[in-house]
Design a protein around this motif. Structure first.
Motif, short mmCIF file in Angstrom:
data_model
loop_
_atom_site.label_atom_id
_atom_site.label_comp_id
_atom_site.label_asym_id
_atom_site.label_seq_id
_atom_site.Cartn_x
_atom_site.Cartn_y
_atom_site.Cartn_z
N ALA A 128 0.84 -1.20 0.00
CA ALA A 128 0.00 0.00 0.00
C ALA A 128 0.88 1.25 0.00
CB ALA A 128 -0.93 -0.02 1.21
N GLY A 129 2.07 1.13 -0.59
CA GLY A 129 2.97 2.28 -0.68
C GLY A 129 2.78 3.02 -1.98
N GLY A 130 3.78 3.82 -2.34
CA GLY A 130 3.68 4.66 -3.54
C GLY A 130 3.50 3.84 -4.81
N ASN A 151 -1.95 -5.35 2.97
CA ASN A 151 -0.67 -4.75 3.36
C ASN A 151 -0.28 -5.17 4.77
OD1 ASN A 151 1.51 -2.98 2.72
ND2 ASN A 151 0.66 -1.46 4.12
N ARG A 152 1.05 -5.18 5.03
CA ARG A 152 1.57 -5.48 6.37
C ARG A 152 0.89 -4.56 7.39
NH1 ARG A 152 7.95 -4.92 6.64
NH2 ARG A 152 7.36 -2.76 6.21
N THR A 153 0.83 -3.26 7.07
CA THR A 153 0.12 -2.31 7.91
C THR A 153 -1.30 -2.18 7.33
OG1 THR A 153 2.24 -1.16 8.03
CG2 THR A 153 0.35 -0.04 9.00
N LYS A 156 -3.11 1.19 6.29
CA LYS A 156 -2.69 1.86 5.06
C LYS A 156 -3.46 1.30 3.87
CE LYS A 156 1.74 2.67 4.11
NZ LYS A 156 3.20 2.40 4.17
N PHE A 179 -2.52 -8.91 5.79
CA PHE A 179 -2.27 -10.19 5.10
C PHE A 179 -3.05 -11.33 5.76
CE2 PHE A 179 1.92 -8.10 3.99
CZ PHE A 179 1.57 -7.86 2.67
N GLY A 192 3.15 -5.56 -5.12
CA GLY A 192 3.68 -4.20 -5.21
C GLY A 192 4.38 -3.80 -3.93
N THR A 193 4.73 -4.77 -3.08
CA THR A 193 5.52 -4.46 -1.88
C THR A 193 6.98 -4.39 -2.28
OG1 THR A 193 6.06 -6.73 -1.23
CG2 THR A 193 3.94 -5.85 -0.46
N SER A 194 7.79 -3.83 -1.41
CA SER A 194 9.23 -3.86 -1.67
C SER A 194 9.86 -5.05 -0.97
CB SER A 194 9.86 -2.53 -1.24
OG SER A 194 9.39 -2.16 0.04
N ASP A 200 12.13 -11.17 1.02
CA ASP A 200 11.01 -11.56 1.90
C ASP A 200 9.77 -11.87 1.09
OD1 ASP A 200 12.42 -11.27 4.21
OD2 ASP A 200 11.81 -9.18 4.54
P1 ATR Z 1 7.20 1.98 -2.84
O1 ATR Z 1 7.39 3.35 -3.42
O2 ATR Z 1 8.10 0.92 -3.42
O3 ATR Z 1 5.77 1.55 -2.83
P2 ATR Z 1 6.91 2.46 -0.04
O4 ATR Z 1 5.96 3.56 -0.29
O5 ATR Z 1 7.95 2.62 1.01
O6 ATR Z 1 7.72 2.09 -1.34
O7 ATR Z 1 6.05 1.13 0.27
C1 ATR Z 1 6.65 -0.12 0.50
C2 ATR Z 1 5.56 -1.17 0.60
O8 ATR Z 1 6.15 -2.47 0.78
C3 ATR Z 1 4.62 -0.98 1.79
O9 ATR Z 1 3.35 -1.47 1.45
C4 ATR Z 1 5.31 -1.86 2.86
O10 ATR Z 1 4.43 -2.28 3.90
P3 ATR Z 1 4.12 -1.29 5.15
O11 ATR Z 1 3.16 -0.25 4.64
O12 ATR Z 1 3.51 -2.17 6.18
O13 ATR Z 1 5.45 -0.72 5.56
C5 ATR Z 1 5.72 -3.03 2.01
N1 ATR Z 1 6.83 -3.83 2.57
C6 ATR Z 1 8.13 -3.46 2.70
N2 ATR Z 1 8.86 -4.46 3.21
C7 ATR Z 1 8.01 -5.51 3.42
C8 ATR Z 1 8.15 -6.83 3.93
N3 ATR Z 1 9.35 -7.30 4.32
N4 ATR Z 1 7.05 -7.63 4.00
C9 ATR Z 1 5.86 -7.17 3.58
N5 ATR Z 1 5.64 -5.92 3.10
C10 ATR Z 1 6.71 -5.11 3.02
#
Ligand code: ATR
Length: 278
Positions: A128-130, A151-153, A156, A179, A192-194, A200
């Motif tokens: 749920a990030g950018g 999303n993990r959070t 969001k 999740f 779309g997570t990082s 991971d």
């Molecule tokens: P981007 O621009 O790549 O979207 P971002 O805005 O920092 O970067 O968002 C990263 C996303 O990857 C978020 O959804 C993050 O989850 P949180 O919102 O809970 O932080 C997710 N993410 C990053 N590392 C993760 C992991 N190890 N397992 C699951 N989700 C992860």
């Protein structure tokens, strides 16, 4: 003199954009050059100003400048405004800077290229990030039956679903969750997570894929991401984000040059280069 374009990022050394746009330009002998520029993290606006002063006509923008680019634009496309990010800058004839985001349309075009139908499908989007915010609107425009953002959070994900609720036109069930609350049997699951960057895997149920489902990772690499490996073991068709990269570039190129490039040979060129590195 040829028209100047570039991609801004930090770091930018590994960007494939110069290779992609140079190949597009060669298709019709466009008088243009395309380079990679590492902008200073604290002065993106200055880097764009300097580029324009040196004859720059447009640019792509990547990590970490997509929000900075959004803020400096004089005019934004509606989808860039809703995404809160800009990956394509266009210098207008009047000197104003126009901003758009082509990532989401790039994803949708790539899914279509792989024969995936979004209309009526159950779609699960992880993150749920950018990166995810930038693709929700074009996904909804295809008319899926459901889009679940997980999303993990969890908050969001719910917030993002609320932000785009007005665009579902009542056709799509758009919602967010953690999740742990993800149900089974999705037709398309888009990572779309990082998380892939750190090797991971988002914790998903084993039966998350419907029969014949596609697993899509917005990332790509010489070897499949952990997510795609996991998905393939569970019977889903794995597709990485290399095609999305080429298709978003084609969309930017079209805005700059008013000509749509042929993406097929460029996809093929990048795939071969990637496999040579595997
Ligand atoms: P981007 O621009 O790549 O979207 P971002 O805005 O920092 O970067 O968002 C990263 C996303 O990857 C978020 O959804 C993050 O989850 P949180 O919102 O809970 O932080 C997710 N993410 C990053 N590392 C993760 C992991 N190890 N397992 C699951 N989700 C992860």
């Amino acid at each position: 003199m040829s028209d100047r374009y570039c991609v801004f990022g930090h770091p930018i050394g590994h960007s494939k954009s110069p290779q992609i746009h140079t190949a597009f330009a060669a298709q019709s002998s466009e008088p243009m050059e395309y380079t990679a520029i590492e902008a200073p993290k604290d002065d993106f606006a200055g880097a764009w100003r300097d580029f324009v002063a040196a004859g720059g006509r447009g640019a792509n923008v990547t990590v970490p400048f997509k929000e900075d680019a959004y803020r400096l634009c004089d005019v934004l496309s509606p989808r860039a405004r809703r995404a809160g990010a800009v990956n394509t800058l266009v210098l207008g004839k009047d000197g104003r800077t126009f901003g758009d985001t082509t990532d989401g349309i790039g994803l949708v075009r790539d899914l279509k290229h792989h024969g995936i139908t979004l209309a009526g499908a159950r779609v699960l989007v992880l993150g749920a990030g950018g990166a995810v915010r930038g693709v929700i609107e074009p996904l909804l425009a295809e008319g899926p039956a459901e889009v679940l953002i997980a999303n993990r959070t969890a908050e969001k994900a719910s917030g993002l679903a609320e932000d785009f609720a007005a665009l579902t036109a009542g056709h799509t069930r758009l919602h967010g969750s953690g999740f742990d609350a993800v149900p089974s049997h999705f037709d398309v699951v888009i990572n779309g997570t990082s998380a892939s960057l750190g090797g991971d895997l988002p914790p998903l149920p084993d039966d998350v894929f419907a029969p014949g489902a596609t697993a899509y990772d917005m990332m790509y690499g010489a070897t499949p991401t952990v997510f795609l490996g996991w998905a393939a073991e569970r019977g889903a068709r794995p597709v990485d984000g290399l095609g999305m990269l080429v298709e978003q570039a084609a969309e930017s190129f079209t805005q700059w040059r008013n000509r749509r490039p042929d993406t097929a040979p460029v996809r093929e060129m990048l795939r071969q280069a990637l496999e040579a590195n595997a």
